[in-house]
Write a protein that holds these residues in place. Structure first.
Motif, PDB file in Angstrom:
ATOM      1  N   ILE A  14      41.312  40.715  44.676  1.00  0.00           N
ATOM      2  CA  ILE A  14      42.277  40.566  43.520  1.00  0.00           C
ATOM      3  C   ILE A  14      42.569  39.119  43.251  1.00  0.00           C
ATOM      4  CG2 ILE A  14      42.935  42.755  43.855  1.00  0.00           C
ATOM      5  CD1 ILE A  14      45.373  41.551  45.527  1.00  0.00           C
ATOM      6  N   GLY A  15      42.913  38.615  42.153  1.00  0.00           N
ATOM      7  CA  GLY A  15      43.530  37.341  42.014  1.00  0.00           C
ATOM      8  C   GLY A  15      45.061  37.087  42.193  1.00  0.00           C
ATOM      9  N   ASN A  16      45.391  35.929  41.839  1.00  0.00           N
ATOM     10  CA  ASN A  16      46.721  35.715  42.038  1.00  0.00           C
ATOM     11  C   ASN A  16      47.637  36.558  40.885  1.00  0.00           C
ATOM     12  OD1 ASN A  16      46.386  33.831  43.990  1.00  0.00           O
ATOM     13  ND2 ASN A  16      46.271  31.991  42.639  1.00  0.00           N
ATOM     14  N   GLY A  17      48.873  36.896  41.371  1.00  0.00           N
ATOM     15  CA  GLY A  17      49.605  37.747  40.134  1.00  0.00           C
ATOM     16  C   GLY A  17      49.270  39.107  40.347  1.00  0.00           C
ATOM     17  N   VAL A  18      48.356  39.609  40.941  1.00  0.00           N
ATOM     18  CA  VAL A  18      47.765  41.175  40.985  1.00  0.00           C
ATOM     19  C   VAL A  18      48.716  41.872  42.061  1.00  0.00           C
ATOM     20  CG1 VAL A  18      46.214  42.855  41.329  1.00  0.00           C
ATOM     21  CG2 VAL A  18      45.632  40.774  40.129  1.00  0.00           C
ATOM     22  N   THR A  19      49.779  42.550  41.672  1.00  0.00           N
ATOM     23  CA  THR A  19      50.632  43.245  42.638  1.00  0.00           C
ATOM     24  C   THR A  19      50.543  44.591  42.870  1.00  0.00           C
ATOM     25  OG1 THR A  19      52.320  43.439  40.874  1.00  0.00           O
ATOM     26  CG2 THR A  19      52.279  41.190  42.231  1.00  0.00           C
ATOM     27  N   ASN A  20      49.838  45.396  41.955  1.00  0.00           N
ATOM     28  CA  ASN A  20      49.848  46.899  42.002  1.00  0.00           C
ATOM     29  C   ASN A  20      48.554  47.459  42.248  1.00  0.00           C
ATOM     30  OD1 ASN A  20      48.677  46.035  39.737  1.00  0.00           O
ATOM     31  ND2 ASN A  20      49.215  47.797  38.430  1.00  0.00           N
ATOM     32  N   LEU A  21      47.676  46.434  42.702  1.00  0.00           N
ATOM     33  CA  LEU A  21      46.166  46.897  43.527  1.00  0.00           C
ATOM     34  C   LEU A  21      46.018  46.179  44.358  1.00  0.00           C
ATOM     35  CD1 LEU A  21      44.660  47.013  40.084  1.00  0.00           C
ATOM     36  CD2 LEU A  21      45.095  49.124  41.326  1.00  0.00           C
ATOM     37  N   LYS A  22      44.905  46.577  45.553  1.00  0.00           N
ATOM     38  CA  LYS A  22      44.507  46.285  46.595  1.00  0.00           C
ATOM     39  C   LYS A  22      43.222  46.516  46.776  1.00  0.00           C
ATOM     40  CE  LYS A  22      45.999  49.623  49.933  1.00  0.00           C
ATOM     41  NZ  LYS A  22      46.371  50.679  48.684  1.00  0.00           N
ATOM     42  N   PRO A  23      42.273  45.408  47.601  1.00  0.00           N
ATOM     43  CA  PRO A  23      40.962  46.086  47.801  1.00  0.00           C
ATOM     44  C   PRO A  23      41.021  47.308  48.435  1.00  0.00           C
ATOM     45  CG  PRO A  23      41.502  43.826  48.424  1.00  0.00           C
ATOM     46  CD  PRO A  23      42.768  44.183  48.092  1.00  0.00           C
ATOM     47  N   GLY A  24      40.047  47.957  47.984  1.00  0.00           N
ATOM     48  CA  GLY A  24      39.584  49.427  48.509  1.00  0.00           C
ATOM     49  C   GLY A  24      40.268  50.445  47.533  1.00  0.00           C
ATOM     50  N   ASP A  25      41.140  50.239  46.822  1.00  0.00           N
ATOM     51  CA  ASP A  25      41.719  51.043  45.790  1.00  0.00           C
ATOM     52  C   ASP A  25      40.852  51.763  44.676  1.00  0.00           C
ATOM     53  OD1 ASP A  25      44.437  50.859  46.759  1.00  0.00           O
ATOM     54  OD2 ASP A  25      45.136  49.528  45.113  1.00  0.00           O
ATOM     55  N   LEU A  36      34.531  41.528  36.537  1.00  0.00           N
ATOM     56  CA  LEU A  36      35.921  40.776  36.326  1.00  0.00           C
ATOM     57  C   LEU A  36      36.652  41.656  35.347  1.00  0.00           C
ATOM     58  CD1 LEU A  36      35.216  37.270  37.245  1.00  0.00           C
ATOM     59  CD2 LEU A  36      35.900  38.902  38.960  1.00  0.00           C
ATOM     60  N   ILE A  37      37.769  42.133  35.356  1.00  0.00           N
ATOM     61  CA  ILE A  37      38.684  42.864  34.563  1.00  0.00           C
ATOM     62  C   ILE A  37      40.132  42.437  34.785  1.00  0.00           C
ATOM     63  CG2 ILE A  37      38.686  45.084  35.781  1.00  0.00           C
ATOM     64  CD1 ILE A  37      38.183  46.226  33.186  1.00  0.00           C
ATOM     65  N   PRO A  38      41.002  42.444  33.623  1.00  0.00           N
ATOM     66  CA  PRO A  38      42.351  42.299  33.873  1.00  0.00           C
ATOM     67  C   PRO A  38      42.944  43.379  34.544  1.00  0.00           C
ATOM     68  CG  PRO A  38      41.663  41.627  31.651  1.00  0.00           C
ATOM     69  CD  PRO A  38      40.534  42.514  32.053  1.00  0.00           C
ATOM     70  N   ASP A  75      45.826  37.386  37.563  1.00  0.00           N
ATOM     71  CA  ASP A  75      45.823  38.660  37.005  1.00  0.00           C
ATOM     72  C   ASP A  75      44.558  39.398  36.660  1.00  0.00           C
ATOM     73  OD1 ASP A  75      49.004  38.365  36.882  1.00  0.00           O
ATOM     74  OD2 ASP A  75      48.594  37.219  35.055  1.00  0.00           O
ATOM     75  N   GLU A  76      43.664  39.046  37.376  1.00  0.00           N
ATOM     76  CA  GLU A  76      42.263  39.623  37.174  1.00  0.00           C
ATOM     77  C   GLU A  76      41.985  40.370  38.360  1.00  0.00           C
ATOM     78  OE1 GLU A  76      38.682  37.830  34.579  1.00  0.00           O
ATOM     79  OE2 GLU A  76      39.146  36.674  36.302  1.00  0.00           O
ATOM     80  N   VAL A  77      40.794  41.304  38.359  1.00  0.00           N
ATOM     81  CA  VAL A  77      40.502  41.946  39.599  1.00  0.00           C
ATOM     82  C   VAL A  77      39.010  42.103  39.349  1.00  0.00           C
ATOM     83  CG1 VAL A  77      40.430  44.380  40.660  1.00  0.00           C
ATOM     84  CG2 VAL A  77      42.567  43.450  39.697  1.00  0.00           C
ATOM     85  N   ARG A  78      38.220  41.862  40.561  1.00  0.00           N
ATOM     86  CA  ARG A  78      36.883  41.907  40.675  1.00  0.00           C
ATOM     87  C   ARG A  78      36.880  43.483  41.186  1.00  0.00           C
ATOM     88  NH1 ARG A  78      34.194  37.787  44.228  1.00  0.00           N
ATOM     89  NH2 ARG A  78      34.674  39.443  45.858  1.00  0.00           N
ATOM     90  N   ILE A  79      35.874  44.249  40.546  1.00  0.00           N
ATOM     91  CA  ILE A  79      35.750  45.739  41.074  1.00  0.00           C
ATOM     92  C   ILE A  79      34.044  45.960  41.082  1.00  0.00           C
ATOM     93  CG2 ILE A  79      37.645  46.658  39.673  1.00  0.00           C
ATOM     94  CD1 ILE A  79      35.822  47.398  37.312  1.00  0.00           C
TER      95      ILE A  79
END
Length: 321
Positions: free
Chosen positions: A72-83, A100-102, A29-33
Protein backbone atom coordinates in the motif's frame (compact mmCIF):
# COMPACT_ATOMS: atom_id res chain seq x y z
CA UNK A 1 8.72 -9.78 -12.97
CA UNK A 2 5.01 -10.03 -13.67
CA UNK A 3 3.11 -11.01 -16.80
CA UNK A 4 0.89 -8.49 -18.56
CA UNK A 5 -1.12 -8.72 -21.80
CA UNK A 6 -0.69 -5.60 -23.93
CA UNK A 7 -2.83 -4.33 -26.76
CA UNK A 8 -0.45 -2.97 -29.40
CA UNK A 9 -3.13 -1.29 -31.50
CA UNK A 10 -6.75 -1.71 -32.61
CA UNK A 11 -7.61 -4.94 -34.39
CA UNK A 12 -8.35 -8.61 -33.84
CA UNK A 13 -7.30 -10.82 -30.93
CA UNK A 14 -3.79 -11.06 -32.41
CA UNK A 15 -3.02 -7.50 -31.24
CA UNK A 16 -2.87 -8.85 -27.66
CA UNK A 17 0.73 -9.71 -26.75
CA UNK A 18 2.23 -11.18 -23.57
CA UNK A 19 5.10 -9.32 -21.91
CA UNK A 20 6.95 -9.46 -18.59
CA UNK A 21 7.25 -6.21 -16.66
CA UNK A 22 7.80 -4.74 -13.19
CA UNK A 23 4.70 -3.32 -11.50
CA UNK A 24 6.61 -0.87 -9.30
CA UNK A 25 5.74 0.51 -5.89
CA UNK A 26 2.37 2.07 -5.10
CA UNK A 27 2.16 5.86 -4.94
CA UNK A 28 -0.01 7.96 -2.64
CA UNK A 29 -3.55 6.52 -2.23
CA UNK A 30 -2.52 3.62 -4.48
CA UNK A 31 -2.42 -0.12 -3.87
CA UNK A 32 -0.43 -2.88 -5.52
CA UNK A 33 -2.47 -6.06 -5.90
CA UNK A 34 -1.49 -9.56 -6.92
CA UNK A 35 -4.38 -10.88 -8.97
CA UNK A 36 -5.67 -14.43 -8.92
CA UNK A 37 -8.60 -14.02 -11.32
CA UNK A 38 -9.52 -11.45 -13.98
CA UNK A 39 -12.86 -10.92 -15.68
CA UNK A 40 -13.14 -10.85 -19.48
CA UNK A 41 -15.98 -8.64 -20.67
CA UNK A 42 -17.36 -7.56 -24.03
CA UNK A 43 -16.28 -4.01 -23.26
CA UNK A 44 -12.68 -5.29 -23.46
CA UNK A 45 -13.38 -6.30 -27.06
CA UNK A 46 -14.81 -2.84 -27.78
CA UNK A 47 -11.51 -1.33 -26.62
CA UNK A 48 -9.46 -3.85 -28.60
CA UNK A 49 -11.44 -3.46 -31.81
CA UNK A 50 -11.25 0.33 -31.74
CA UNK A 51 -14.93 1.03 -31.00
CA UNK A 52 -13.68 2.59 -27.76
CA UNK A 53 -10.25 4.21 -27.54
CA UNK A 54 -7.84 3.39 -24.69
CA UNK A 55 -6.09 6.41 -23.14
CA UNK A 56 -2.80 5.46 -24.83
CA UNK A 57 -1.03 2.63 -26.63
CA UNK A 58 0.25 0.09 -25.89
CA UNK A 59 -2.54 -0.55 -23.38
CA UNK A 60 -3.35 -3.26 -20.86
CA UNK A 61 -7.06 -4.01 -21.10
CA UNK A 62 -9.33 -5.32 -18.37
CA UNK A 63 -11.80 -3.62 -16.04
CA UNK A 64 -12.43 -6.32 -13.43
CA UNK A 65 -10.39 -8.58 -11.20
CA UNK A 66 -9.78 -10.01 -7.75
CA UNK A 67 -6.80 -10.98 -5.65
CA UNK A 68 -4.75 -9.95 -2.64
CA UNK A 69 -3.29 -6.63 -1.51
CA UNK A 70 0.49 -6.85 -1.95
CA UNK A 71 1.58 -3.37 -0.84
CA UNK A 72 0.00 0.00 0.00
CA UNK A 73 1.07 3.59 -0.62
CA UNK A 74 0.91 6.64 1.62
CA UNK A 75 -2.60 7.65 2.58
CA UNK A 76 -4.11 4.17 2.25
CA UNK A 77 -5.97 3.62 5.51
CA UNK A 78 -8.72 1.08 4.87
CA UNK A 79 -6.60 -1.72 3.37
CA UNK A 80 -3.55 -3.70 4.41
CA UNK A 81 -1.32 -6.34 2.79
CA UNK A 82 -3.08 -9.69 2.73
CA UNK A 83 -6.61 -8.31 2.37
CA UNK A 84 -8.75 -10.02 -0.26
CA UNK A 85 -10.21 -7.52 -2.69
CA UNK A 86 -12.02 -7.11 -5.99
CA UNK A 87 -12.62 -4.17 -8.31
CA UNK A 88 -14.53 -3.08 -11.39
CA UNK A 89 -14.24 -0.04 -13.66
CA UNK A 90 -11.56 2.34 -14.83
CA UNK A 91 -8.62 2.63 -15.01
CA UNK A 92 -7.77 -0.08 -17.52
CA UNK A 93 -5.06 -2.56 -16.54
CA UNK A 94 -6.74 -5.79 -15.48
CA UNK A 95 -4.91 -8.21 -17.79
CA UNK A 96 -1.94 -8.48 -15.44
CA UNK A 97 -0.54 -10.70 -12.72
CA UNK A 98 0.27 -7.62 -10.62
CA UNK A 99 -1.11 -4.11 -11.02
CA UNK A 100 -1.33 -0.73 -9.32
CA UNK A 101 -4.80 0.68 -8.68
CA UNK A 102 -6.37 3.53 -6.65
CA UNK A 103 -7.60 2.44 -3.21
CA UNK A 104 -11.03 3.95 -3.98
CA UNK A 105 -11.57 1.28 -6.63
CA UNK A 106 -11.08 -1.70 -4.29
CA UNK A 107 -13.88 -3.59 -2.53
CA UNK A 108 -13.08 -5.93 0.38
CA UNK A 109 -14.38 -9.43 -0.14
CA UNK A 110 -16.24 -11.47 2.48
CA UNK A 111 -14.90 -14.96 3.20
CA UNK A 112 -17.96 -16.50 1.55
CA UNK A 113 -17.26 -14.98 -1.91
CA UNK A 114 -14.31 -16.53 -3.76
CA UNK A 115 -11.82 -14.61 -5.90
CA UNK A 116 -13.03 -16.42 -9.01
CA UNK A 117 -16.67 -15.52 -8.38
CA UNK A 118 -15.81 -11.92 -7.53
CA UNK A 119 -13.62 -11.46 -10.61
CA UNK A 120 -16.28 -12.90 -12.87
CA UNK A 121 -19.22 -11.13 -11.27
CA UNK A 122 -18.48 -7.62 -10.04
CA UNK A 123 -18.81 -5.72 -13.33
CA UNK A 124 -21.67 -7.91 -14.59
CA UNK A 125 -23.35 -7.87 -11.19
CA UNK A 126 -23.17 -4.08 -10.98
CA UNK A 127 -24.62 -3.98 -14.49
CA UNK A 128 -27.51 -6.16 -13.32
CA UNK A 129 -27.97 -3.97 -10.25
CA UNK A 130 -28.00 -0.84 -12.42
CA UNK A 131 -30.58 -2.28 -14.81
CA UNK A 132 -32.96 -3.70 -12.19
CA UNK A 133 -32.68 -0.98 -9.54
CA UNK A 134 -31.64 2.24 -11.31
CA UNK A 135 -32.77 2.03 -14.95
CA UNK A 136 -36.05 0.64 -13.60
CA UNK A 137 -36.92 -0.38 -10.08
CA UNK A 138 -38.35 -3.77 -10.99
CA UNK A 139 -41.31 -4.90 -8.91
CA UNK A 140 -42.88 -8.33 -8.31
CA UNK A 141 -45.05 -9.43 -11.20
CA UNK A 142 -43.44 -7.15 -13.81
CA UNK A 143 -42.19 -8.50 -17.13
CA UNK A 144 -38.53 -8.29 -18.10
CA UNK A 145 -37.06 -9.21 -21.50
CA UNK A 146 -33.39 -10.25 -21.41
CA UNK A 147 -31.52 -10.71 -24.68
CA UNK A 148 -28.44 -12.99 -24.69
CA UNK A 149 -29.90 -14.66 -21.62
CA UNK A 150 -27.29 -17.44 -21.65
CA UNK A 151 -24.39 -14.97 -21.42
CA UNK A 152 -22.71 -13.72 -18.28
CA UNK A 153 -24.76 -10.53 -17.90
CA UNK A 154 -27.92 -12.21 -19.16
CA UNK A 155 -27.78 -15.00 -16.60
CA UNK A 156 -27.09 -12.61 -13.72
CA UNK A 157 -29.89 -10.25 -14.73
CA UNK A 158 -32.27 -13.19 -15.06
CA UNK A 159 -31.37 -14.68 -11.68
CA UNK A 160 -31.58 -11.32 -9.91
CA UNK A 161 -34.85 -10.37 -11.62
CA UNK A 162 -36.41 -13.63 -10.49
CA UNK A 163 -35.27 -12.90 -6.91
CA UNK A 164 -37.20 -9.63 -7.22
CA UNK A 165 -40.33 -11.54 -8.26
CA UNK A 166 -40.30 -10.56 -11.94
CA UNK A 167 -41.38 -12.67 -14.90
CA UNK A 168 -38.45 -13.12 -17.28
CA UNK A 169 -38.50 -13.80 -21.00
CA UNK A 170 -35.03 -14.63 -22.30
CA UNK A 171 -33.75 -14.81 -25.84
CA UNK A 172 -30.71 -16.71 -27.13
CA UNK A 173 -29.01 -17.12 -30.47
CA UNK A 174 -29.03 -20.90 -30.78
CA UNK A 175 -30.99 -23.95 -29.65
CA UNK A 176 -28.06 -25.17 -27.56
CA UNK A 177 -28.28 -22.14 -25.26
CA UNK A 178 -31.97 -22.49 -24.41
CA UNK A 179 -31.32 -24.90 -21.53
CA UNK A 180 -28.69 -22.55 -20.06
CA UNK A 181 -31.12 -19.61 -20.02
CA UNK A 182 -33.85 -21.75 -18.48
CA UNK A 183 -31.46 -23.00 -15.82
CA UNK A 184 -30.81 -19.35 -14.92
CA UNK A 185 -34.53 -19.01 -14.22
CA UNK A 186 -36.06 -17.60 -17.41
CA UNK A 187 -39.77 -18.40 -17.55
CA UNK A 188 -39.75 -18.53 -21.35
CA UNK A 189 -36.81 -18.66 -23.78
CA UNK A 190 -37.05 -17.66 -27.45
CA UNK A 191 -34.62 -17.59 -30.33
CA UNK A 192 -33.97 -13.98 -31.36
CA UNK A 193 -33.03 -15.40 -34.77
CA UNK A 194 -36.62 -16.57 -35.37
CA UNK A 195 -39.00 -14.48 -37.43
CA UNK A 196 -41.74 -13.89 -34.87
CA UNK A 197 -39.88 -13.60 -31.57
CA UNK A 198 -41.04 -10.01 -30.91
CA UNK A 199 -44.72 -10.86 -31.33
CA UNK A 200 -44.17 -13.95 -29.15
CA UNK A 201 -42.80 -11.70 -26.39
CA UNK A 202 -45.93 -9.57 -26.50
CA UNK A 203 -48.17 -12.65 -26.48
CA UNK A 204 -46.37 -14.17 -23.50
CA UNK A 205 -46.59 -10.90 -21.57
CA UNK A 206 -50.37 -10.82 -21.82
CA UNK A 207 -50.42 -8.94 -25.13
CA UNK A 208 -49.23 -5.81 -23.30
CA UNK A 209 -45.45 -6.00 -23.67
CA UNK A 210 -42.66 -5.95 -21.12
CA UNK A 211 -41.94 -3.32 -18.48
CA UNK A 212 -38.18 -3.52 -19.07
CA UNK A 213 -36.32 -4.79 -22.13
CA UNK A 214 -32.54 -5.26 -21.94
CA UNK A 215 -30.80 -5.34 -25.30
CA UNK A 216 -27.16 -6.36 -25.34
CA UNK A 217 -27.22 -7.28 -29.05
CA UNK A 218 -27.96 -4.10 -31.01
CA UNK A 219 -28.22 -3.97 -34.78
CA UNK A 220 -31.62 -4.92 -36.20
CA UNK A 221 -32.57 -6.64 -32.92
CA UNK A 222 -32.86 -3.21 -31.29
CA UNK A 223 -35.70 -2.05 -33.56
CA UNK A 224 -37.61 -5.28 -33.03
CA UNK A 225 -37.11 -4.98 -29.28
CA UNK A 226 -38.87 -1.61 -29.29
CA UNK A 227 -42.01 -3.44 -30.39
CA UNK A 228 -41.96 -5.57 -27.23
CA UNK A 229 -42.09 -2.70 -24.70
CA UNK A 230 -45.42 -1.68 -23.20
CA UNK A 231 -46.45 1.99 -22.78
CA UNK A 232 -44.37 3.72 -20.09
CA UNK A 233 -41.91 0.83 -20.19
CA UNK A 234 -38.22 1.23 -20.89
CA UNK A 235 -35.62 -0.28 -23.18
CA UNK A 236 -32.04 -0.35 -21.89
CA UNK A 237 -29.42 -0.71 -24.66
CA UNK A 238 -26.20 -2.08 -23.18
CA UNK A 239 -24.26 -3.44 -26.15
CA UNK A 240 -24.11 -3.85 -29.91
CA UNK A 241 -22.09 -6.89 -31.02
CA UNK A 242 -24.55 -7.32 -33.90
CA UNK A 243 -23.90 -3.80 -35.18
CA UNK A 244 -24.66 -0.18 -34.42
CA UNK A 245 -28.08 0.77 -33.08
CA UNK A 246 -30.11 2.39 -35.89
CA UNK A 247 -31.27 6.01 -35.52
CA UNK A 248 -34.65 6.40 -33.84
CA UNK A 249 -36.92 9.42 -34.25
CA UNK A 250 -38.14 10.75 -30.92
CA UNK A 251 -41.69 11.14 -32.20
CA UNK A 252 -41.79 7.43 -33.11
CA UNK A 253 -41.18 6.30 -29.53
CA UNK A 254 -44.57 7.34 -28.19
CA UNK A 255 -44.79 6.46 -24.50
CA UNK A 256 -41.68 4.25 -24.49
CA UNK A 257 -38.41 5.36 -22.89
CA UNK A 258 -35.01 4.38 -24.28
CA UNK A 259 -31.78 4.59 -22.31
CA UNK A 260 -28.15 3.79 -23.09
CA UNK A 261 -26.93 3.17 -19.52
CA UNK A 262 -23.16 3.01 -19.09
CA UNK A 263 -21.84 0.78 -16.32
CA UNK A 264 -18.40 2.40 -16.70
CA UNK A 265 -19.90 5.82 -15.99
CA UNK A 266 -21.99 4.38 -13.16
CA UNK A 267 -19.10 2.76 -11.30
CA UNK A 268 -17.15 6.03 -11.56
CA UNK A 269 -19.81 7.45 -9.24
CA UNK A 270 -18.52 6.56 -5.73
CA UNK A 271 -22.01 6.44 -4.19
CA UNK A 272 -23.31 4.06 -6.85
CA UNK A 273 -20.15 1.94 -6.70
CA UNK A 274 -20.35 1.42 -2.94
CA UNK A 275 -24.13 1.00 -2.87
CA UNK A 276 -24.22 -1.41 -5.78
CA UNK A 277 -21.22 -3.46 -4.57
CA UNK A 278 -22.76 -3.83 -1.12
CA UNK A 279 -26.06 -4.99 -2.60
CA UNK A 280 -24.31 -7.40 -4.98
CA UNK A 281 -22.09 -9.01 -2.34
CA UNK A 282 -25.10 -9.40 -0.04
CA UNK A 283 -27.05 -11.07 -2.84
CA UNK A 284 -24.13 -13.43 -3.58
CA UNK A 285 -23.90 -14.34 0.10
CA UNK A 286 -27.63 -15.09 0.16
CA UNK A 287 -27.87 -17.37 -2.83
CA UNK A 288 -27.47 -15.34 -6.04
CA UNK A 289 -25.36 -17.59 -8.23
CA UNK A 290 -22.96 -16.57 -10.98
CA UNK A 291 -21.70 -19.59 -12.93
CA UNK A 292 -18.32 -19.34 -14.63
CA UNK A 293 -18.71 -20.51 -18.19
CA UNK A 294 -15.09 -20.59 -19.31
CA UNK A 295 -11.64 -20.20 -17.74
CA UNK A 296 -8.34 -19.44 -19.48
CA UNK A 297 -4.81 -18.78 -18.37
CA UNK A 298 -3.86 -15.08 -18.47
CA UNK A 299 -1.41 -15.84 -21.29
CA UNK A 300 -4.38 -17.06 -23.37
CA UNK A 301 -6.33 -13.80 -23.14
CA UNK A 302 -6.50 -13.52 -26.94
CA UNK A 303 -8.26 -16.88 -27.22
CA UNK A 304 -10.64 -15.95 -24.40
CA UNK A 305 -11.65 -12.79 -26.24
CA UNK A 306 -11.96 -14.62 -29.56
CA UNK A 307 -14.26 -17.27 -28.04
CA UNK A 308 -16.39 -14.64 -26.29
CA UNK A 309 -16.67 -12.58 -29.47
CA UNK A 310 -17.66 -15.64 -31.51
CA UNK A 311 -20.43 -16.58 -29.06
CA UNK A 312 -18.71 -19.84 -28.10
CA UNK A 313 -19.06 -19.21 -24.36
CA UNK A 314 -21.96 -19.10 -21.92
CA UNK A 315 -21.87 -17.53 -18.49
CA UNK A 316 -18.89 -15.45 -17.41
CA UNK A 317 -15.33 -15.74 -18.72
CA UNK A 318 -12.25 -15.38 -16.53
CA UNK A 319 -8.48 -15.42 -16.79
CA UNK A 320 -6.40 -16.97 -14.01
CA UNK A 321 -2.80 -16.35 -12.98
Amino acid sequence: MALIIEMTGPGGPDVLRARDTVAGDPGPDEVRIRQTAIGVNFVDIYFRSGLYSPPSLPAVLGLEGAGIVDAIGNGVTNLKPGDRIAYAGMPLGGYAEVRLIPQSRLIKLPDTVSDRVAASTLLRGLTAYMLLHEVRSVRPGEWVLVHAAAGGVGQLVTRWAKRLGANVIGTVGSEGKIAVAKAAGADEVLLHTSENWASDVRRISGNKGVHLAIDGIGGPVFMETLKTVRPFGILGSIGQPAGAVPPVRLEDLGNIAVMRPSIIAAVNNPEFYQRGSKALLAALEHGLSSPIGAQYALRDAAKAQADLEAGKTTGSVILTT
